[in-house]
Design a protein around this motif. Structure first.
Motif, PDB file in Angstrom:
ATOM      1  N   ALA A 211       3.784   9.387  -5.344  1.00 40.35           N
ATOM      2  CA  ALA A 211       3.183   8.140  -4.860  1.00 40.35           C
ATOM      3  C   ALA A 211       3.339   7.024  -5.880  1.00 40.35           C
ATOM      4  O   ALA A 211       3.601   5.875  -5.535  1.00 40.35           O
ATOM      5  CB  ALA A 211       1.714   8.376  -4.530  1.00 40.35           C
ATOM      6  N   ASP A 214       6.902   5.846  -5.901  1.00 40.02           N
ATOM      7  CA  ASP A 214       7.174   5.117  -4.662  1.00 40.02           C
ATOM      8  C   ASP A 214       6.658   3.685  -4.702  1.00 40.02           C
ATOM      9  O   ASP A 214       7.199   2.815  -4.037  1.00 40.02           O
ATOM     10  CB  ASP A 214       6.543   5.849  -3.474  1.00 40.02           C
ATOM     11  CG  ASP A 214       7.505   6.875  -2.883  1.00 40.02           C
ATOM     12  OD1 ASP A 214       8.706   6.807  -3.212  1.00 40.02           O
ATOM     13  OD2 ASP A 214       7.060   7.733  -2.110  1.00 40.02           O
ATOM     14  N   ARG A 215       5.587   3.451  -5.468  1.00 39.14           N
ATOM     15  CA  ARG A 215       5.076   2.084  -5.542  1.00 39.14           C
ATOM     16  C   ARG A 215       6.145   1.130  -6.047  1.00 39.14           C
ATOM     17  O   ARG A 215       6.194  -0.023  -5.660  1.00 39.14           O
ATOM     18  CB  ARG A 215       3.864   2.039  -6.472  1.00 39.14           C
ATOM     19  CG  ARG A 215       2.578   2.090  -5.698  1.00 39.14           C
ATOM     20  CD  ARG A 215       1.414   1.990  -6.616  1.00 39.14           C
ATOM     21  NE  ARG A 215       0.509   3.092  -6.315  1.00 39.14           N
ATOM     22  CZ  ARG A 215      -0.736   3.131  -6.716  1.00 39.14           C
ATOM     23  NH1 ARG A 215      -1.227   2.154  -7.448  1.00 39.14           N
ATOM     24  NH2 ARG A 215      -1.504   4.134  -6.389  1.00 39.14           N
ATOM     25  N   LEU A 218       9.635   1.736  -3.325  1.00 39.67           N
ATOM     26  CA  LEU A 218       9.498   1.268  -1.940  1.00 39.67           C
ATOM     27  C   LEU A 218       9.023  -0.178  -1.883  1.00 39.67           C
ATOM     28  O   LEU A 218       8.788  -0.716  -0.806  1.00 39.67           O
ATOM     29  CB  LEU A 218       8.521   2.168  -1.164  1.00 39.67           C
ATOM     30  CG  LEU A 218       8.965   3.612  -0.952  1.00 39.67           C
ATOM     31  CD1 LEU A 218       7.982   4.345  -0.060  1.00 39.67           C
ATOM     32  CD2 LEU A 218      10.349   3.672  -0.328  1.00 39.67           C
ATOM     33  N   PRO A 220       9.019  -3.978  -1.512  1.00 35.22           N
ATOM     34  CA  PRO A 220       9.997  -4.764  -0.746  1.00 35.22           C
ATOM     35  C   PRO A 220      10.994  -5.510  -1.640  1.00 35.22           C
ATOM     36  O   PRO A 220      12.163  -5.640  -1.283  1.00 35.22           O
ATOM     37  CB  PRO A 220       9.140  -5.759   0.026  1.00 35.22           C
ATOM     38  CG  PRO A 220       7.759  -5.254  -0.028  1.00 35.22           C
ATOM     39  CD  PRO A 220       7.642  -4.261  -1.139  1.00 35.22           C
TER      40      PRO A 220
END
Lengths: 617, 89
Positions: A211, A214-215, A218, A220
């Motif tokens: 997690a 992923d911050r 992922l 944008p």
């Protein structure tokens, strides 16, 4: 079909099935296809603990026996004994991700209900421990009614244990367990959850490494920049890391050519071996390092779990052109080769999404274009940096990839508005946990790719070159006339030349275009053969490298137009064949060939005319 | 509250899923991912520029991604799990 007992490895996607398969079978794997479908069949041999061999087949990962795509269909048909060309397995090894038990056990219960001799591999227990989970395999075994073995693909103990269990199953020892009937979906799911809860001994709050990563990945903006940076590094590496091993291979090819010259008397056999075989195939083989580096990156992106993140990041962009992020994965694989890329579209369940992805996959710059790009770039683009350690050659290479991508997106958009019009499908995808790839899995993957490439060089590319050499060597040209123009091939090329002269292609290129239909790399070997034949009587020219000889005969505008042509041209018989198989006919295949040739012609033309206008002609 | 409105990293439970807003195969896939009434769910990331892209969320122990139109079909509730449909009776 092998007469050995058959054991099938089956489980959810991302359960670590392939790593377990590699650990159990080693490098001696056989890749093939199931008849009638382009689903890859991966099989290997496994010795039981008493030494008896069994055949182990790695089935495509699926979530249930209710298939939504062609590869899931194969898994279902094999375990039910309905797959053509495969007997029903004598036993199943169900692979379960230890840290995703509640979900994976539902499919496990569905499989156990089939009543085949079964052992469950509780896989990736090390990652579960990392996430703070402690499990009891004995409880799991009691609840499921089949043996359960804790495994980590790199550790031998679990694997030996698994072999022993299989041993017992294959000897027909009556299982001390009983199969249970499966209920409907909800009942099975609730049962799976109950069993998972019973098997979890302790659960501490996990570190949630995934997690946290992923911050960033992922995000944008940051995530998108990281994706672009990764791709950029990949293409720089293809150029800079490969030069040393490529030079070494080139040295060997040259030495082999000299050996031919020294041992054989001058004559037709000598010319054939030197020009047709060593010169042609050798020119392609030197690109092996670049191709392996590219595959190394693709395999890394897949094995680490990053590929699904790339799909997530790209989904918004892909949605604009009527596709989903899922289509990004086959497209990224197509950077290595469009054939596995097109095969990978099987995971897209929406037919129009899938068709559009197939039609644009050849626009992704595949590794077969590398020899062509590599030759032209190193001959015409100076090897200097443009600052910050970025090489100009690598930058041009990167731009060629970008043109391919942009071309593909525009094509997808246009196709979705016209011939593949329809509702846009959604984007549903599992995001696997991050993990560090095991070196042996990467090595096996690279080894398989190297074998495929060398087989191509030894078969389709060699054959095309031999035919080309014969067509180019006869009839013999009188003095003062260039052999490459006087020969049969030269006369055919004369016809093609009329068509491509407006876009700046010279006679050498015209001659290379036809055999290049077999495979793109042939462009390099064909041009090498043309020059070898023309230079046969010219000792000085023979000493020059292919790149140097190109500089003397091509203008920069022609070279750039040639590069632009290769961004779009559908010149690969394997891609055409796999498209025909996947789209079940010539209609869409013909359409694909047609629109790509039109694009290639236009791109080469625009490039040439612009370059000439800028004074580069 | 719809899953699209759930603040990031706030644990919640699935209250209701409007299966009619999904095609049969999408519904099947989501069920196979473990999404069902009573499942624990947590939104992790909103993708795309301006957060208009797909949503990554944790369902049970699995992280899945779906587009906003699908996430909008999922109604969630925060607070303690009443576990109405989670436990087999």
């Amino acid at each position: 079909m092998s007469m050995l007992p058959l054991v099938a490895l089956v489980g959810n996607p991302n359960a670590g099935k392939s790593a377990l398969f590699n650990a159990l079978t080693g490098a001696r794997q056989k890749l093939g296809n199931y008849p009638g479908v382009t689903v890859e069949r991966k099989a290997g041999r496994l010795a039981l603990s008493d030494g008896r061999p069994v055949e182990l087949v790695d089935l495509p990962g699926t979530y249930s026996l209710d298939p939504t795509s062609p590869d899931e269909q194969v898994t279902r048909d094999v375990v039910l004994g309905k797959q053509e060309g495969e007997k029903r397995p004598d036993a199943l090894v169900i692979v379960v991700d230890a840290s995703n038990l509640d979900n994976h056990l539902r499919f496990t219960l569905e499989l156990i209900a089939l009543g085949l001799p079964t052992v469950v591999a509780l896989n990736m227990v090390d990652l579960a421990t990392r996430d703070g989970l402690e499990l009891d395999a004995n409880i799991l075994s009691r609840e499921l009614g089949v043996p359960v073995i804790s495994t980590v693909a790199v550790r031998k103990r679990g694997l030996d244990h698994l072999r022993q269990e299989l041993d017992g199953l294959m000897n027909g020892a009556p299982a001390p367990y009983t199969a249970r009937p499966a209920g409907d979906f909800d009942t099975t799911r609730n049962e799976a959850r109950r069993i998972a809860r019973a098997a979890i001994v302790r659960e501490t709050p996990s570190r949630r490494l995934t997690a946290a990563v992923d911050r960033m990945l992922l995000h944008p903006v940051i995530g998108f920049v990281i994706l672009l940076a990764l791709l950029f590094v990949m293409f720089q590496a293809v150029f800079s890391w490969a030069s040393a091993p490529a030079d070494m291979l080139e040295g060997w090819v040259t030495a082999l050519g000299e050996a031919v010259t020294n041992t054989l008397p001058p004559g037709i056999v000598h010319d054939f071996l030197l020009q047709g075989v060593v010169g042609g195939v050798g020119a392609v083989i030197v690109f092996l390092p670049q191709i392996l580096i590219l595959f190394f990156f693709i395999l890394m992106l897949e094995a680490t779990g990053y590929m699904a993140r790339a799909a997530f990041i790209m989904d918004s962009l892909m949605a604009r052109v009527g596709l989903s992020g899922r289509a990004f994965i086959p497209l990224l694989s197509s950077f290595a080769c469009a054939v596995p890329g097109i095969m990978a579209t099987r995971t897209i369940s929406d037919p129009k999404d899938r068709l559009t992805t197939i039609l644009i996959a050849p626009l992704m710059t595949c590794s077969a274009r590398l020899p062509v790009y590599g030759l032209i770039i190193s001959a015409f683009i100076p090897a200097r940096t443009v600052g910050w350690g970025v090489g100009l050659q690598g930058l041009v290479m990167f731009l060629l990839y970008v043109f391919g991508i942009v071309g593909a997106l525009v094509a997808a958009w246009a196709l979705r508005l016209t011939v593949t019009k329809g509702e846009s499908s959604g984007f549903l995808m599992e995001m696997p946990k991050y993990q560090w790839p095991r070196p042996q899995d990467l090595l096996i993957g690279l080894w398989q790719r190297a074998v495929i490439f060398l087989k191509r060089a030894g078969t389709i590319i060699l054959f095309t070159n031999i035919v080309l050499w014969v067509l180019m060597s006869f009839p013999k040209a009188p003095d003062g006339v260039r052999q490459s123009e006087y020969s049969i091939a030269g006369r055919i090329a004369g016809g093609i030349h009329l068509l491509v002269e407006p876009i700046g292609f010279n006679r050498d290129i015209s001659l290379a275009l036809l055999p290049t239909m077999a495979a793109r790399e042939v462009a390099v070997s064909a041009i090498a053969t043309v020059y070898a034949i023309d230079a046969a009587d010219d000792v000085e020219a023979l000493d020059k490298g292919l790149g140097e000889r190109l500089q003397g005969r091509w203008s920069l505008a022609t070279a750039l137009a040639f590069l632009a042509w290769f961004v779009f041209a559908p010149q690969c018989i394997s891609t055409i064949a796999v498209t025909r198989r996947e789209t079940a006919g010539w209609k869409w295949t013909g359409f694909m060939i047609g629109y790509l040739f039109v694009l290639a012609y236009a791109a080469a033309g625009i490039t040439y005319w612009t370059a000439v206008a800028l004074g580069l002609g | 509250m719809r899953l699209t409105d759930l603040p990031l990293r706030q644990p919640a439970y699935v209250d209701m899923i409007d299966w009619s807003a999904l095609t049969p195969s999408e519904g099947q896939r989501l069920r196979e991912y473990g999404l069902c009434e009573g499942a624990s769910v947590e939104a992790l990331h909103h993708g795309g520029f301006l957060g208009k892209g797909p949503i990554a969320c944790k369902v049970g122990r699995m992280t899945i991604a779906m587009r906003r139109n699908h996430a909008a079909a999922v109604t969630v509730r925060t607070g303690p799990d009443t576990g109405a449909q989670d436990e087999p009776a």
